[in-house]
Design a protein around this motif. Structure first.
Motif, PDB file in Angstrom:
ATOM      1  N   TYR A  21       0.854  -1.192   0.000  1.00 25.17           N
ATOM      2  CA  TYR A  21       0.000   0.000   0.000  1.00 25.17           C
ATOM      3  C   TYR A  21       0.890   1.242   0.000  1.00 25.17           C
ATOM      4  CZ  TYR A  21      -3.854  -3.114   1.180  1.00 25.17           C
ATOM      5  OH  TYR A  21      -4.798  -4.111   1.158  1.00 25.17           O
TER       6      TYR A  21
ATOM      7  N   GLN B 100      -8.637  -6.682   5.477  1.00 25.17           N
ATOM      8  CA  GLN B 100      -8.001  -5.471   4.965  1.00 25.17           C
ATOM      9  C   GLN B 100      -6.907  -5.022   5.931  1.00 25.17           C
ATOM     10  OE1 GLN B 100      -8.743  -3.706   2.114  1.00 25.17           O
ATOM     11  NE2 GLN B 100      -7.196  -2.152   2.511  1.00 25.17           N
TER      12      GLN B 100
ATOM     13  N   ARG C  86      -5.164  -2.332   7.649  1.00 28.16           N
ATOM     14  CA  ARG C  86      -5.492  -0.924   7.911  1.00 28.16           C
ATOM     15  C   ARG C  86      -4.942  -0.530   9.281  1.00 28.16           C
ATOM     16  NH1 ARG C  86      -9.353   2.826   9.486  1.00 28.16           N
ATOM     17  NH2 ARG C  86     -10.513   1.303  10.728  1.00 28.16           N
TER      18      ARG C  86
END
Length: 446
Positions: free
Chosen positions: A278, A365, A367
């Motif tokens: 990411y 996910q 995060r």
């Protein structure tokens, strides 16, 4: 007696899935059966628990209600009879008290610069525009940290021999197929050096010999001047002024090696993957690190909230150990509306708790921000286990993660060699990124 739902998959298929597809095993059964489910026989089942209230009841129960530790087979062969992970009752309490001081407070901070220096030394071999095996580099770092900070070895023939032998011994775990040997004692037969198990036993014997030689030599020379963990343990005494024996010291060193080297190397590999998967996470982390200045204080690095959030999220999404220590019930118990008899074994599931939608929305996910937005209880977030069996090296592992990542990112710009999602694989009793995972150095920061 009311029992939770039982997994109805045939035993052979269930074990095959557990060995080769451990996350699918937990995901599938957790989704199908819910917060609590059992495998095995009705009389003495193995019960997986992923409900925080249920886990809290297990962790906070009277210490006489459950028996944890003990066992035999592979884990005993690997760690030895005196390992903290295998001890029970008063012996476990004594050993834990002796082991705790070196892993806390100012004593722990003395290893910070050492970790940064080792990371810089190991990563000097990385070249711009060349790919490297991530786990190989992370293992090199974490093994040197263990040899220097824990064993007190910095150079010399014994250092070189242990570095080579320990690396060879731990390679046994790099092949998922060896999981069958770990889980089935009938396969643990010494058929010579040409078999994986035979090579493992012979390599471990050489490691044992070197560690005992180091312990005996220090005792004979009364050499207790170092600040490494082995020296501190050799000086430690219990309430009766009794020090640890050579056998106890050896078994705890092997335990610290397995618990502190293998697991931290896996977690660091995952962290580098997620940070670079990411770009916004990488950009944000680099910004926070740059704000600390050219020569940041190690304490300031350790206190960076976003760096800590990344480490926490890495440990959440793919915990290296999927379950906490198993606990065998000693007395009848009612838990979550079910009744259990003595002999029932409970497995609080770290992975399933960490993937609860009601606690961690979109749990698949990655995060980090979720750890900046909310504080989770020790029964909702438990990568190092809990209760009296929580990992004793937790603070050292967290410190090592932060400093290694900060040191690497301050020296290099990296990128993934592939955008394909990385899937965990079994590595012994843990799960880890595939050994083939590579990254490439795209720039060196000066």
């Amino acid at each position: 007696m009311t029992l939770p739902p039982f997994v109805n998959t045939p035993r052979f298929l269930r074990l095959f899935k557990l060995i080769f597809y451990p996350l699918n095993y937990l995901d599938d059964y957790g989704q199908k059966y819910g917060d609590i489910f059992a495998v095995g026989n009705q009389k003495n089942p193995l019960v997986y628990v992923s409900n925080p209230q249920g886990i809290q009841a297990i962790f906070s129960a009277d210490k006489t209600l459950f028996k944890s530790g003990g066992g035999g087979g592979f884990i005993q062969t690997l760690l030895g009879d005196n390992s903290l992970l295998l001890l029970q009752g008063e012996k476990h309490q004594r050993e834990r008290k002796l082991l705790t001081p070196p892993f806390h407070g100012e004593r722990l901070q003395t290893y910070g610069k050492l970790i940064c220096d080792i990371t810089q030394d190991v990563t000097q071999k990385l070249k711009v525009n060349q790919s490297f095996l991530v786990r190989e580099v992370m293992q090199d770092i974490t093994l040197k940290v263990i040899l220097q900070a824990v064993f007190g070895l910095y150079s010399g023939e014994r250092y070189e021999q242990l570095q080579q032998l320990l690396g060879s011994m731990l390679e046994f775990f790099s092949y998922p197929g060896n999981g069958a040997i770990i889980f089935f004692s009938s396969l643990q037969k010494d058929w010579g050096n040409w078999t994986p198990w035979g090579r493992f036993l012979r390599t471990k014997a050489k490691v044992d010999e070197l560690l005992y030689a180091e312990i005996r030599e220090r005792r004979q020379q009364q050499n207790y001047s170092g600040d490494d963990i082995l020296t501190l343990l050799m000086l430690a005494t219990d309430e009766t002024a009794k020090p640890m024996s050579d056998e106890e010291l050896h078994d705890e060193l092997i335990t610290l090696l397995i618990a502190g080297h293998e697991t931290t190397a896996s977690t660091l590999s995952w962290a580098l993957y997620w940070i670079h998967y990411y770009p916004k996470i990488e950009e944000k982390l680099r910004s926070h690190l740059l704000n600390l200045g050219e020569a940041p204080n190690l304490y300031d690095i350790l206190k960076l909230p976003y760096l800590e959030a990344i480490c926490n999220e890495t440990l959440r999404i793919y915990p290296v150990v999927l379950n906490t220590f198993f606990r065998m019930l000693q007395e009848p118990l009612e838990l979550m509306g079910y009744q259990f008899e003595p002999g029932t074994v409970f497995a609080p599931s770290i992975y399933l708790v960490h993937h609860r939608e009601d606690i961690y929305p979109q749990p698949k996910q990655f995060r980090p921000e979720r750890f900046l937005e909310k504080q989770f209880s020790p029964y909702e977030y438990l990568p190092f286990g809990g209760g009296i069996r929580r990992c004793i090296g937790m603070e050292l592992a967290k410190m090592e993660m932060k400093l290694v990542l900060a040191t690497i990112l301050s020296q290099f710009c990296l990128k993934l060699t592939s955008r394909r999602s990385l899937k965990p694989v079994r590595r012994g009793l843990t799960v880890a990124p595939p050994t083939r995972f590579k990254m490439v150095v795209c720039n060196q920061i000066f």
